[in-house]
Design a protein around this motif. Structure first.
Motif, PDB file in Angstrom:
ATOM      1  N   ARG A  25       0.662  -1.215   0.025  1.00 49.85           N
ATOM      2  CA  ARG A  25       0.237  -0.145   0.108  1.00 49.85           C
ATOM      3  C   ARG A  25       0.850   1.201  -0.166  1.00 49.85           C
ATOM      4  O   ARG A  25       0.351   2.284  -0.462  1.00 49.85           O
ATOM      5  CB  ARG A  25      -0.856   0.151   1.414  1.00 49.85           C
ATOM      6  N   PRO A  29       4.630   1.523  -3.808  1.00 49.34           N
ATOM      7  CA  PRO A  29       3.924   2.715  -4.307  1.00 49.34           C
ATOM      8  C   PRO A  29       4.913   4.166  -4.372  1.00 49.34           C
ATOM      9  O   PRO A  29       5.085   4.854  -5.156  1.00 49.34           O
ATOM     10  CB  PRO A  29       2.446   3.003  -3.950  1.00 49.34           C
ATOM     11  N   ASP A  65       0.752  -4.938  -9.694  1.00 48.90           N
ATOM     12  CA  ASP A  65      -0.626  -5.074  -9.233  1.00 48.90           C
ATOM     13  C   ASP A  65      -0.896  -4.066  -8.081  1.00 48.90           C
ATOM     14  O   ASP A  65      -1.828  -3.186  -7.801  1.00 48.90           O
ATOM     15  CB  ASP A  65      -1.128  -6.267  -8.689  1.00 48.90           C
ATOM     16  N   ALA A  68      -1.108  -0.529  -9.265  1.00 52.21           N
ATOM     17  CA  ALA A  68      -2.380  -0.406 -10.054  1.00 52.21           C
ATOM     18  C   ALA A  68      -3.386  -0.035  -8.908  1.00 52.21           C
ATOM     19  O   ALA A  68      -4.051   0.904  -9.456  1.00 52.21           O
ATOM     20  CB  ALA A  68      -2.697  -1.406 -10.906  1.00 52.21           C
ATOM     21  N   GLU A  69      -3.371  -0.762  -8.184  1.00 52.18           N
ATOM     22  CA  GLU A  69      -4.490  -0.613  -6.987  1.00 52.18           C
ATOM     23  C   GLU A  69      -4.143   0.447  -6.211  1.00 52.18           C
ATOM     24  O   GLU A  69      -5.244   1.217  -5.907  1.00 52.18           O
ATOM     25  CB  GLU A  69      -4.416  -1.894  -6.122  1.00 52.18           C
ATOM     26  N   PHE A  70      -3.206   0.935  -5.784  1.00 50.24           N
ATOM     27  CA  PHE A  70      -3.056   2.071  -4.860  1.00 50.24           C
ATOM     28  C   PHE A  70      -2.533   3.404  -5.574  1.00 50.24           C
ATOM     29  O   PHE A  70      -2.607   4.403  -4.852  1.00 50.24           O
ATOM     30  CB  PHE A  70      -2.110   1.759  -3.790  1.00 50.24           C
ATOM     31  N   MET A  71      -2.152   3.361  -6.819  1.00 52.06           N
ATOM     32  CA  MET A  71      -1.835   4.599  -7.371  1.00 52.06           C
ATOM     33  C   MET A  71      -2.406   4.384  -8.994  1.00 52.06           C
ATOM     34  O   MET A  71      -1.386   4.541  -9.768  1.00 52.06           O
ATOM     35  CB  MET A  71      -0.460   4.809  -7.399  1.00 52.06           C
ATOM     36  N   PRO A  72      -3.546   4.370  -9.218  1.00 50.46           N
ATOM     37  CA  PRO A  72      -4.201   3.978 -10.494  1.00 50.46           C
ATOM     38  C   PRO A  72      -3.675   4.856 -11.607  1.00 50.46           C
ATOM     39  O   PRO A  72      -3.193   4.613 -12.721  1.00 50.46           O
ATOM     40  CB  PRO A  72      -5.624   4.110 -10.263  1.00 50.46           C
ATOM     41  N   LYS A  73      -3.595   6.163 -11.359  1.00 47.07           N
ATOM     42  CA  LYS A  73      -3.029   7.263 -12.431  1.00 47.07           C
ATOM     43  C   LYS A  73      -1.687   6.967 -12.811  1.00 47.07           C
ATOM     44  O   LYS A  73      -1.440   7.118 -13.868  1.00 47.07           O
ATOM     45  CB  LYS A  73      -3.383   8.712 -11.905  1.00 47.07           C
ATOM     46  N   ALA A  75       0.207   4.282 -12.646  1.00 47.86           N
ATOM     47  CA  ALA A  75       0.373   3.313 -13.149  1.00 47.86           C
ATOM     48  C   ALA A  75      -0.004   3.227 -14.651  1.00 47.86           C
ATOM     49  O   ALA A  75       0.550   2.399 -15.375  1.00 47.86           O
ATOM     50  CB  ALA A  75      -0.630   2.213 -12.455  1.00 47.86           C
ATOM     51  N   GLN A  76      -0.656   4.516 -15.037  1.00 47.59           N
ATOM     52  CA  GLN A  76      -0.797   4.285 -16.537  1.00 47.59           C
ATOM     53  C   GLN A  76       0.420   4.730 -17.223  1.00 47.59           C
ATOM     54  O   GLN A  76       0.411   4.454 -18.586  1.00 47.59           O
ATOM     55  CB  GLN A  76      -1.880   5.286 -16.691  1.00 47.59           C
ATOM     56  N   LYS A  78       2.990   3.275 -18.345  1.00 43.18           N
ATOM     57  CA  LYS A  78       3.623   2.052 -18.310  1.00 43.18           C
ATOM     58  C   LYS A  78       4.997   1.842 -18.676  1.00 43.18           C
ATOM     59  O   LYS A  78       5.637   1.104 -18.103  1.00 43.18           O
ATOM     60  CB  LYS A  78       2.987   1.243 -19.607  1.00 43.18           C
TER      61      LYS A  78
END
Ligand code: NAP
Length: 483
Positions: A25, A29, A65, A68-73, A75-76, A78
């Protein structure tokens, strides 16, 4: 204003418990964000360590993962994420056994900063410290980072300090209190010590009282069994609220240097008066609205553990005699809000007739949400109609003052991990500080345990138990609204 990013030295950072909740978490990240910010040199490496067998690629997938779960923006991005993942590897290791230690030894480089983050249960700290040194893995300048809880009373904290001291010097031990990594908390020191404006007024002669609030909307479900053995006093007051109190109350250190700052904080803790039973209110939330009560969430129908605490604290020194500090923190409250409010006294004499319009000056330091500060000041109400007074905020929220990029302040964990790599202990608790905080906390807890006190029930979604209001009302003061 774009934040300056100063790259840190090359490092090997081992995260024991690298597959656990905190690592997923916050730590990993956070490291990715520092990577994106350009703070990690190309030679920096991160090594996950836990008992389960994973290949490097499986660990990377787990971290992808988590990002992507805790910092969705973030994670984009790539490309950046793929480059970050290349810095990661994994070692299957058992803190209590022999598995994995020789592999870790081969992995570690001796010519870069070595940091070992103990993101595992505190019961494993001693085992890991022992194996890192006995196996000749940790170099002489290696740093270890330990998570809360640091003990559950003075005796256990002292024992933990002694265990760690067998293997590492104090200058190698970084005890995390993530509240100290918050931008606003450090800003509090900047505001106090980089301006002439506040410090002359920063004393009981001019400050009526201080309120420190850390309110949460969540309950303890999910970690009820752990929480029930701890309670709010141990989980929040002894560490986080105590640290905030110290930063408000401490004398100016001679320099912004780790030991100078921590010496001053220690003096504050030692000057705290014992707290009398009538100055403490403990609460336990009730259920409602589809949510369970504390007793249900903790799965202990007879629990006397508190999920809320309010207390009045006195500091016996020249600066603060006569200025109470009111602390409160709890779960399932009306809103998620953390702030420190410093309320100044009335001017000695009013020249205006509008006594009703007058309000105290308050410096509000907001930790979450909307990190920032504002100072409530009196002005003339605009327009005709004579000299009517009104209160307005002088706003120092980061977004308004420094632009939107500055509002995206690094998470506390990011900053603190980078401080570990830099070797800066200013924002970490020293062993004697932690022990002093427990020495003050222990008699309070022992008192209510000996009396068999039960916490007062309070409705979820409110500002806590009724008696907490009385704690202030009887002094002719009131809590600020939680919002
Ligand atoms: P967690 O989710 O239970 O994770 C524990 C980690 O430790 C896992 O990676 C686990 O993996 C590993 N582990 C367990 N036994 C081990 C052993 N013998 N040797 C090596 N690795 C072992 O715990 P957490 O919530 O991340 O908490 C970690 C620490 O941070 C605790 O001290 C906790 O109090 C503190 N903390 C957590 C939070 C939070 O929000 N989660 C907040 C503040 C402080 P394997 O089972 O594969 O070994």
């Amino acid at each position: 204003m774009v934040a300056r990013v100063i790259p840190v030295e090359a490092f090997d950072l081992v995260i024991f418990g690298g597959t656990g909740d905190l690592a997923r978490r916050k730590i990993l990240p956070g490291l990715f964000r520092r990577f994106q910010a350009g703070q990690m040199p190309p030679e920096a490496r991160i090594i996950g360590a836990a008992r389960a067998e994973h290949s490097d690629d499986e660990f990377r997938a787990l971290v992808a993962d988590a990002v992507a779960e805790f910092m969705p923006k973030a994670a984009q991005d790539k490309e950046a994420l793929a480059a970050f993942l290349q810095r990661l590897s994994y070692v299957a290791i058992d803190a209590k056994g022999t598995q994995g230690w020789s592999q870790l030894k081969e992995t570690m480089r001796s010519d870069v900063v070595q940091a070992y983050y103990f993101s595992v249960a505190p019961a494993l700290f001693g085992d890991i410290a022992l194996r890192l040194t006995d196996n000749g893995i940790a170099g002489p300048d290696a740093r270890i980072v330990v998570e809360k809880p640091f003990g559950r009373d003075l005796a256990s904290a002292r024992a933990l300090n002694e265990t760690l001291a067998k293997h590492f010097t104090e200058s190698q031990i970084y005890r995390i209190d993530h509240y100290l990594g918050k931008e606003t908390v450090q800003n509090l020191m900047a505001v106090r010590f980089a301006n002439i404006l506040f410090e002359p007024l920063w004393k009981s002669e001019y400050i009526d009282h201080v309120q420190i609030t850390v309110a949460e909307t969540v309950g303890v479900n999910g970690r009820g069994a752990y929480y029930d053995k701890s309670g709010t006093m141990r989980d929040m007051v002894q560490n986080h609220l105590m640290q905030l109190l110290c930063l408000i109350a401490m004398e100016p250190p001679y320099h912004f240097d780790p030991d100078a700052v921590r010496d001053e904080k220690l003096k504050v803790i030692r000057a705290l008066d014992p707290v009398q039973p009538q100055d403490i209110v403990r609460g336990q939330y009730l259920g409602g609205g589809g949510e369970g009560s504390y007793l249900e969430d903790s799965e202990n129908p007879h629990s006397r553990t508190e999920s809320y605490i309010a207390l009045k604290v006195a500091i016996s020194n020249w600066r603060w005699k006569g200025t109470p500090f009111y602390l409160r923190t709890g779960k399932r409250l009306r809103a998620r809000a953390s702030e420190i409010a410093v309320t100044f006294r009335e001017p000695p004499h009013s020249i205006f007739d509008d006594a009703e319009g007058w309000r105290e000056n308050v410096l509000v330091i907001r930790l979450q949400p909307d990190e920032g500060m504002h100072l409530m000041v009196m002005i003339k109400e605009p327009g005709p109609g004579g000299m009517r007074l009104t209160q307005v905020p002088l706003d120092m929220s980061f977004a308004t003052a420094l632009g939107p990029e500055a509002a995206e302040v690094p998470d506390a964990y990011e900053r603190l991990i980078m401080d570990v790599i830099r070797g800066n202990q200013t924002l970490f608790m020293r062993g004697d500080e932690v022990e002093a905080a427990w020495a003050w906390t222990d008699p309070i807890i022992e008192g209510w345990e000996a009396r068999g006190d039960r916490p007062q029930p309070y409705d979820a979604g409110t500002s806590g138990p009724e008696d907490a209001l009385m704690l202030m009302h009887r002094d002719g003061r009131r809590w600020r609204e939680i919002k």
